[in-house]
Design a protein around this motif. Structure first.
Motif, PDB file in Angstrom:
ATOM      1  N   SER A  85       0.829  -1.216   0.000  1.00  0.00           N
ATOM      2  CA  SER A  85       0.000   0.000   0.000  1.00  0.00           C
ATOM      3  C   SER A  85       0.854   1.253   0.000  1.00  0.00           C
ATOM      4  CB  SER A  85      -0.929   0.006   1.219  1.00  0.00           C
ATOM      5  OG  SER A  85      -1.972  -0.923   1.065  1.00  0.00           O
ATOM      6  N   GLN A 300     -12.049   5.166   2.761  1.00  0.00           N
ATOM      7  CA  GLN A 300     -11.368   4.474   1.667  1.00  0.00           C
ATOM      8  C   GLN A 300     -12.305   4.043   0.543  1.00  0.00           C
ATOM      9  OE1 GLN A 300      -8.112   1.750   3.010  1.00  0.00           O
ATOM     10  NE2 GLN A 300      -8.808   2.260   5.079  1.00  0.00           N
ATOM     11  N   ASN A 320      -5.139   5.518   3.876  1.00  0.00           N
ATOM     12  CA  ASN A 320      -5.010   4.123   4.282  1.00  0.00           C
ATOM     13  C   ASN A 320      -3.978   3.993   5.397  1.00  0.00           C
ATOM     14  OD1 ASN A 320      -2.431   3.978   3.035  1.00  0.00           O
ATOM     15  ND2 ASN A 320      -3.318   3.264   1.108  1.00  0.00           N
ATOM     16  N   GLY A 323      -0.372   3.192   4.701  1.00  0.00           N
ATOM     17  CA  GLY A 323      -0.055   1.799   4.383  1.00  0.00           C
ATOM     18  C   GLY A 323       0.251   0.961   5.604  1.00  0.00           C
ATOM     19  N   ASP A 327      -2.784  -3.865   4.195  1.00  0.00           N
ATOM     20  CA  ASP A 327      -1.959  -3.810   2.993  1.00  0.00           C
ATOM     21  C   ASP A 327      -2.834  -4.098   1.779  1.00  0.00           C
ATOM     22  OD1 ASP A 327       0.418  -3.277   1.770  1.00  0.00           O
ATOM     23  OD2 ASP A 327       1.298  -5.257   2.063  1.00  0.00           O
ATOM     24  N   ARG A 328      -2.457  -3.522   0.642  1.00  0.00           N
ATOM     25  CA  ARG A 328      -3.234  -3.575  -0.600  1.00  0.00           C
ATOM     26  C   ARG A 328      -4.539  -2.782  -0.493  1.00  0.00           C
ATOM     27  NH1 ARG A 328      -1.088  -8.570   0.320  1.00  0.00           N
ATOM     28  NH2 ARG A 328       0.210  -9.506  -1.315  1.00  0.00           N
ATOM     29  N   VAL A 331      -5.536   3.246  -2.943  1.00  0.00           N
ATOM     30  CA  VAL A 331      -4.610   4.376  -2.954  1.00  0.00           C
ATOM     31  C   VAL A 331      -5.419   5.673  -2.871  1.00  0.00           C
ATOM     32  CG1 VAL A 331      -2.882   5.613  -4.309  1.00  0.00           C
ATOM     33  CG2 VAL A 331      -2.888   3.098  -4.275  1.00  0.00           C
TER      34      VAL A 331
END
Length: 439
Positions: A85, A300, A320, A323, A327-328, A331
């Motif tokens: 992320s 998000q 996020n 990061g 994770d993932r 963006v």
């Protein structure tokens, strides 16, 4: 035929039909030599010298890494799991194409803007960070003081290592925000809200992306805990960084506004304090007791943005968590245009995550962000040189913002628009196939 051109002090020389210019040589006169070569003035203030040499946030990061023990540096520098992320967020800003205008007078640009009902001299502020005095002992006091002097907002974390009242004292005339985690012991959270209001903090960040701690693998591998645990590896890493340990051991012990127990890893502390059962009713409860602007941090997706707009919050932060949680995760910079299109008229849409350059800030503002927040960029400056390092980080970003605006040939932040930026595509979602079993 050979065409002879003026030599301007050089002797023409013809070789095989080609005209050659031969430079005349002479010994330089000593006075001319000193005019041509200037020796850099030696600065005996080593901190000032190393900070003035830093031209980018990455330069500050390199200084910070040299001066900070690995466990503390990695806590700042790292993210969750494989750190996908965080790296995607930074890459998203690199995958930007700017579209400048021409022939506009940009001899003076105005970087000021408004966010959450108040002013800021620059289009970015300092994001909330936890355990900050572990990075460098000046901690939040350095951040708040530097932010106040620069005319930008400073946000204190629930997990900060400086009290609400001390931050107010360090930044008495500037804008102070408070970032709230709703904790298992609700009375702790409610007490912090009351104290922040009484201290004159004007905006509250209600954080929604941390029901539990993310998998901070660097911290686990380093054995990073609070208080720091001493091991052979810690000692070996500390030997070339004695100044950090002198600072740590000769300043007041760490204290937290919200935690009564500080034994364990950061993840363990977060999991013991955070409440995974928080709901929209908790947001309503905090709204009822907070007199200032209420902002939801960690949004998000578009659907949640619309729901929050309907509930009447004053702003959202697309984030996020740098990061550091899932994770993932999406963006924020990619998500920004659609969220602004849906709710930008109803509330202030801001963002963080991945910002390492003033051009990143300009790109976000052009794509509709009302404001941006920096986390790691500020902490790299802090680790590189305390308050002076934070000031240098702000100066670097401010200079980059101004230069980017001038090169885009826009005079004010309000002139920035999506026409100035293209988000280039590196990753694109594949078409999802629904009801595959019935096809």
């Amino acid at each position: 035929m050979v065409l002879l051109l003026p030599s301007w002090g050089r002797t023409p020389h013809v070789t095989k039909g080609k005209l050659m210019a031969k430079v005349q040589r002479q010994l330089p006169h000593p006075t001319e030599l000193f005019d041509l070569i200037k020796f850099k003035k030696l600065d005996l203030n080593l901190k000032r010298a190393r900070l003035s040499d830093a031209q980018t946030i990455d330069d500050l990061r390199k200084i910070a890494k040299r001066r900070t023990p690995a466990a503390a540096f990695d806590y700042t520098d790292g993210a969750a799991d494989d750190e996908i992320s965080m790296n995607r967020a930074r890459q998203a800003f690199k995958d930007v194409e700017f579209h400048p205008s021409i022939l506009n007078d940009v001899s003076n640009v105005d970087t000021s803007c408004e966010v959450f009902g108040g002013p800021s001299a620059l289009p970015f502020g300092i994001a909330p960070t936890g355990f900050t005095r572990l990075m460098q002992t000046e901690g939040e006091l350095a951040g708040a003081s530097a932010a106040g002097k620069a005319g930008i907002p400073f946000c204190l974390s629930t997990l900060g290592t400086t009290s609400i009242e001390d931050v107010k004292a360090a930044n008495p005339h500037g804008r102070n925000f408070f970032q709230l985690y709703v904790m298992r012991q609700r009375e702790i959270s409610y007490g912090l809200v009351k104290r922040a209001a009484e201290a004159g903090f004007d905006t509250l960040f209600f954080t929604v992306d941390t029901p539990i701690a993310g998998a901070r693998l660097r911290d686990k591998r380093n054995g990073f805990s609070i208080p720091p645990q001493i091991s052979l590896g810690t000692v070996a890493n500390a030997i070339p960084r004695p100044w950090w340990w002198v600072d740590f051991l000769t300043t007041p012990t760490l204290s937290f506004a919200s935690l009564s127990s500080t034994g364990g890893t950061v993840g363990e502390l977060l999991n013991s304090a955070m409440d995974p059962s928080i709901q929209f009713s908790d947001l309503e409860e905090i709204r009822s007791m907070w007199p200032g602007k209420l902002v939801v941090k960690g949004v998000q997706n578009v659907e949640d943005s619309k729901k929050l707009a309907d509930l009447g919050v004053d702003g959202i932060i697309l984030s996020n968590h740098g990061g550091r949680q899932l994770d993932r995760a999406p963006v924020p910079f990619w998500l920004l245009p659609e969220v602004v299109r849906e709710v930008g008229k109803d509330l202030d849409v801001t963002m963080d995550t991945g910002i390492m350059h003033g051009a990143d800030i300009v790109a976000a503002m052009a794509m509709g962000a009302k404001f941006t927040f920096i986390g790691r960029a500020y902490l790299y400056g802090l680790m590189a040189g305390g308050e002076a390092g934070v000031t240098r980080a702000i100066e670097i970003l401010a200079e980059q913002v101004r230069r980017t605006m001038q090169l885009l040939q826009v005079e004010t932040i309000d002139e920035l628009s999506p026409k100035h930026v293209t988000q280039l595509t590196r990753l694109a979602p594949r078409t999802q196939v629904h009801n595959l079993e019935h096809s």
